[in-house]
Design an enzyme around this catalytic site. Structure first.
Site, PDB file in Angstrom:
ATOM      1  N   ASP A  80      76.503  65.250  19.887  1.00 39.39           N
ATOM      2  CA  ASP A  80      75.240  64.505  19.862  1.00 39.39           C
ATOM      3  C   ASP A  80      74.196  65.242  19.033  1.00 39.39           C
ATOM      4  OD1 ASP A  80      75.083  66.522  21.979  1.00 39.39           O
ATOM      5  OD2 ASP A  80      73.166  65.609  22.517  1.00 39.39           O
ATOM      6  N   GLU A 174      74.555  67.407  24.809  1.00 41.37           N
ATOM      7  CA  GLU A 174      74.039  68.766  24.931  1.00 41.37           C
ATOM      8  C   GLU A 174      72.550  68.814  24.665  1.00 41.37           C
ATOM      9  OE1 GLU A 174      72.921  72.859  23.424  1.00 41.37           O
ATOM     10  OE2 GLU A 174      72.740  70.894  22.466  1.00 41.37           O
TER      11      GLU A 174
END
Length: 410
Positions: A80, A174
């Site tokens: 991400d 994350e």
């Protein structure tokens, strides 16, 4: 290898995988699946066995090619990108042989300059990937993904390089602090691991912050200002008073190294109700606990002046200094240190002024230091990646796989 890295990084960063802190799903955005599915296919094409669960945790295995019993090493990167800046329509630009002069970012008024970003002096002469100024790059952490994938490609095409069992994980979310929340350490089944999520050349990080979030809620009494004397309680001013009682030099912009801080992230409210959102950070566990205690003491001090206590403080720990779990396992650091030395890379073991997935994974039983990726200026339009340093990071991953054999084949 350099062109392969450029091609792969371009392929990955042009896929929008921005996470969303407001979402309650895992992954937090459906579009993260676009890269996860691509990676699953690419890993399968390399001959690795893959396993992806419904929450977007993609695991893969490169089997050992030696007949000795070795520990299993893992490599991780998150797919991400940060919600802090636009992450769509990424249009990467390549700068060959960077000469140190300012770089205009596309057609914007933004300029990538050593005057503002002095660390760029360290990448003069390198090939850089930069943005066009309208988005972040997403090298955090797609550079780490690239480095792991290129290392796997190298190992599978060079069977003469001896290695034990290698586990790989590509994870969601994350950037919003949820990376390891649904990570199944038992299913991953590695003895130790490394996140490829660092920044500058030579970083080998095994100390992180202890981290907490604090929400301070100030309750006011809203009365018409014309008749407010001795009746109104202004929640905005209560919040202002609360923040003024914190140490004014213990903030991110005035601290470095091992120094901790309070960071006021957001204020929202009015006379009736105001909330202040803080993050609390310190490498030392005792100082970390004292910082949290100080917030409660300030709350109690202000509340003591009111009949109805107007201030509430809610504190939630986020992660702890992974050094407490890694230092009892010195081989986890010694192995990459030897690899760095063989490759002529000076190891920088300064503490992370932040956290990685490894911060939480280390407390879940998987010691996981962090290794450089060759990228900098994350989360914004000034982000860049040094392709030359990324090439070195690929060599580090391959080298760690080899060094595990050298260490335990005695």
């Amino acid at each position: 290898m350099k062109q392969d890295i450029i091609d792969r990084l371009t392929r990955y960063v042009t896929i929008d995988t921005q996470s969303n802190p407001e979402s309650t799903t895992t992954p937090s955005t459906e579009k993260q699946w676009d890269l996860l599915n691509l990676l699953n296919d690419e890993l399968t094409d390399l001959g690795l066995e893959t396993d992806i669960d419904e929450q977007g945790y993609l695991f893969a295995t490169l089997d050992s090619n030696v007949d000795i019993d070795l520990p299993t090493v893992g490599f991780l990167a998150h797919i991400d990108t940060s919600p802090d800046f636009n992450a769509s329509h990424v249009n990467p630009q390549i700068i060959d042989n960077y000469d140190g002069t300012p770089i205009q970012l596309g057609k914007t008024n933004r300029t990538l300059s050593q005057d503002v970003f002095p660390a760029m002096k360290n990448v003069e002469g390198h090939t850089l990937m930069i943005t066009d100024g309208t988005s972040l790059l997403g090298a955090d952490d797609k550079a780490g993904v690239v480095e792991i994938m290129e290392a796997l490609k190298y190992l599978t095409s060079h069977p003469e390089i001896k290695h034990g069992k290698i586990r790989v994980a590509f994870t969601p979310d994350e950037e919003i602090g949820r990376g390891p929340h649904e990570f199944d350490v038992e299913r991953f089944n590695a003895d130790f691991a490394y996140t490829m999520d660092g920044s500058e050349y030579g970083e080998l990080q095994y100390e992180s912050f202890n981290a907490a979030e604090a929400i301070v809620t100030c309750h006011g009494v809203n009365v018409h200002p014309g008749s407010a004397k001795d009746a109104m309680i202004n929640a905005v001013l209560l919040g202002q008073q609360f923040n003024a009682l914190l140490p004014q030099n213990e903030v991110p912009e005035r601290t470095e190294g091992y120094e901790g801080f309070y960071h006021l992230m957001k204020i929202n409210g009015d006379v009736e109700k105001t909330t202040l959102q803080y993050i609390i950070r310190d490498h030392d566990r005792n100082e970390f606990e004292l910082r949290k205690k100080r917030l409660v003491e300030i709350k109690n001090d202000i509340n003591s002046h009111f009949e109805d206590e107007p201030i509430e403080v809610e504190i939630n720990d986020q992660y702890y200094n992974m050094g407490e779990k890694i230092e009892p396992n010195p081989h986890v650091i010694d192995i990459p240190k030897r690899v760095f030395e063989k490759l002529g890379i000076p190891a920088n073991t300064a503490p992370i002024r932040g956290g990685t997935d490894g911060s939480q994974l280390s407390y879940m039983g998987l010691p996981t230091p962090n290794i450089f990726t060759g990228c900098d200026n994350f989360h914004g339009p000034f982000e860049y990646a040094s392709i030359d340093v990324m090439e070195k990071a690929v060599q580090v991953v391959v080298g760690i796989a080899e060094e595990v054999v050298n260490t335990y084949d005695k």
